[in-house]
Design a protein around this motif. Structure first.
Motif, PDB file in Angstrom:
ATOM      1  N   THR A  21      83.932  75.399  94.205  1.00  0.00           N
ATOM      2  CA  THR A  21      82.963  75.357  92.776  1.00  0.00           C
ATOM      3  C   THR A  21      82.511  76.734  92.443  1.00  0.00           C
ATOM      4  N   LEU A  22      82.750  77.897  92.064  1.00  0.00           N
ATOM      5  CA  LEU A  22      82.239  78.838  91.732  1.00  0.00           C
ATOM      6  C   LEU A  22      81.905  79.334  89.683  1.00  0.00           C
TER       7      LEU A  22
ATOM      8  N   GLY B 190      73.968  82.267  85.967  1.00  0.00           N
ATOM      9  CA  GLY B 190      74.113  83.207  86.299  1.00  0.00           C
ATOM     10  C   GLY B 190      74.889  83.454  87.399  1.00  0.00           C
ATOM     11  N   PHE B 191      75.137  82.992  88.373  1.00  0.00           N
ATOM     12  CA  PHE B 191      75.768  82.719  89.164  1.00  0.00           C
ATOM     13  C   PHE B 191      75.735  81.050  90.701  1.00  0.00           C
TER      14      PHE B 191
ATOM     15  N   LEU C   2      77.280  73.619 100.930  1.00  0.00           N
ATOM     16  CA  LEU C   2      76.245  74.439 100.774  1.00  0.00           C
ATOM     17  C   LEU C   2      76.850  74.957  99.032  1.00  0.00           C
ATOM     18  N   VAL C   3      74.881  76.105  98.924  1.00  0.00           N
ATOM     19  CA  VAL C   3      75.060  76.332  97.594  1.00  0.00           C
ATOM     20  C   VAL C   3      74.573  78.151  97.705  1.00  0.00           C
TER      21      VAL C   3
ATOM     22  N   ALA D 206      90.190  74.905  95.510  1.00  0.00           N
ATOM     23  CA  ALA D 206      89.640  75.836  94.125  1.00  0.00           C
ATOM     24  C   ALA D 206      89.208  75.959  92.936  1.00  0.00           C
ATOM     25  N   SER D 207      87.577  76.119  92.158  1.00  0.00           N
ATOM     26  CA  SER D 207      87.819  76.682  90.772  1.00  0.00           C
ATOM     27  C   SER D 207      86.985  78.101  90.771  1.00  0.00           C
ATOM     28  N   VAL D 208      86.987  78.537  90.296  1.00  0.00           N
ATOM     29  CA  VAL D 208      86.097  79.677  89.818  1.00  0.00           C
ATOM     30  C   VAL D 208      86.584  80.033  88.199  1.00  0.00           C
ATOM     31  N   HIS D 209      85.421  80.120  87.459  1.00  0.00           N
ATOM     32  CA  HIS D 209      85.587  80.558  86.475  1.00  0.00           C
ATOM     33  C   HIS D 209      84.166  81.676  86.418  1.00  0.00           C
TER      34      HIS D 209
END
Length: 368
Positions: A161-162, A264-265, A276-277, A251-254
């Motif tokens: 996830t991002l 911010g990220f 992991l982060v 996967a999920s990205v926004h």
């Protein structure tokens, strides 16, 4: 006694778009190249012969040209570096390839997949080395993350996830940035911060095989404070992608336009044995400073996982913490590619594939 082996000749670099005033070439490419052995910045071209003369005088470059074609034809140049706006890439790259020169083009390679495919095919026909400026994959933090995953830190990856902001494409009008709000330019939130980061994500976790997407333009009018003109963007300031990676992981990205007061990220990788982060201030993974934390097994809380020293280029020590560092790391890999025949830096064929992936995302998001 046998003669001592001679060191290889420096790679002669010609930069298209190196300005005397400002720009990415002067703030990133020039310090990166001058921080590394094996390169000589020998030539530049700018928007006019006079601009090129002024830039050469300021930066101490021996040869200056009013056109990119003249630069590419120069015997002093082995590698043509293209750092101008995306709509101008095609003709400059074509001229460099016609002159038989290796080419590094900033990302995006073209305004869309058609231009990228054309340039990749042309490079293959000429059998020339090409490189694309997807330098997030050269960043020490990304290479460290890839190896952590490959070495089994999280076990089998279940999902990722991002969430990030794009800095630009928010309420503020970027200086000289009207073209960033025009879809025809090929330079927008989807192609630049999202595109750079997605390339790094697939390097770490594998290809994105199944894609679903939503895009939206939520800020419909942005005023240029210098001219008072109101621009109406036709590019997204919200990009949401969900899908399945080649491994089967979800996967999920926004990406959100502008700056967030919250996240911010943040990029999480969750697996059967650990997590992991990656965190940072903004979503331009190709040029920011990011930290990795992790936990696995019996760990109950995340702990720091500093990037080991061997991921860093010793020659670029003075550039650490600057936007030039990852560009320099990519150039160090280009040096190895050109001298040793390796393929560390993505070429135009890779760029064309990445353009096609972004096009798939755009098509998946259409609600016609």
């Amino acid at each position: 006694m046998p003669a001592s082996p001679q060191p290889p000749s420096p790679i002669g670099v010609g930069i298209v778009g190196l300005s005397a005033r400002r720009g990415w070439a002067s703030s990133a490419h020039l310090p990166a190249l001058r921080g590394l052995k094996g390169f000589e910045v020998r030539a530049l071209s700018a928007s006019s012969a006079e601009s090129a003369r002024q830039s050469a005088e300021k930066h101490g470059v021996a040869h200056h040209f009013g056109t990119a074609a003249e630069l590419a034809a120069s015997d002093a140049v082995d590698l043509v570096v293209v750092t101008v706006k995306v709509p101008d890439h095609r003709e400059i790259v074509r001229a460099a390839l016609a002159a038989g020169k290796a080419v590094l083009s900033e990302w995006p390679l073209g305004t869309g997949p058609a231009e990228a495919e054309e340039l990749a095919s042309l490079a293959a026909a000429h059998r020339l080395r090409t490189f694309t400026g997807l330098q997030a994959r050269s960043a020490p933090v990304v290479r460290h993350l890839r190896d952590l995953v490959a070495d089994g830190y999280v076990g089998e990856v279940l999902s990722t996830t991002l969430v990030a902001d794009g800095r630009g494409w928010g309420a503020a009008f970027p200086e000289g940035g009207a073209y960033l709000l025009d879809r025809r330019s090929g330079a927008n939130l989807l192609t630049i911060p999202f595109g750079h980061t997605l390339d790094a994500l697939t390097m770490v976790l594998g290809d994105l095989d199944e894609v679903g997407a939503v895009t939206a333009t939520r800020r419909r009018a942005i005023e240029d404070p210098q001219t008072g003109l109101v621009h109406r963007p036709d590019v997204p300031d919200q990009v949401v992608v969900g899908g399945v990676l080649s491994s089967g992981a979800v996967a999920s990205v926004h990406y959100r336009g502008g700056r967030s007061r919250g996240t911010g990220f943040r990029w999480e990788i969750n697996g059967t044995d650990g997590d992991l982060v990656v965190t940072g201030d903004h979503g331009h993974l190709q040029m920011g400073e990011y930290a990795v934390t992790g936990a696995r097994g019996a760990d109950t809380a995340l702990g720091p996982l500093p990037v080991p020293e061997h991921y860093f280029e010793p020659e670029l020590r003075e550039l650490r913490g600057t936007t030039a560092y990852n560009v320099g790391a990519a150039y160090a890999q280009i040096r190895r590619d050109l001298t040793d025949g390796t393929s560390l830096v993505p070429d135009f064929a890779h760029a064309a594939r990445h353009h096609r992936l972004l096009d798939r995302i755009e098509r998946a998001a259409r609600r016609d």
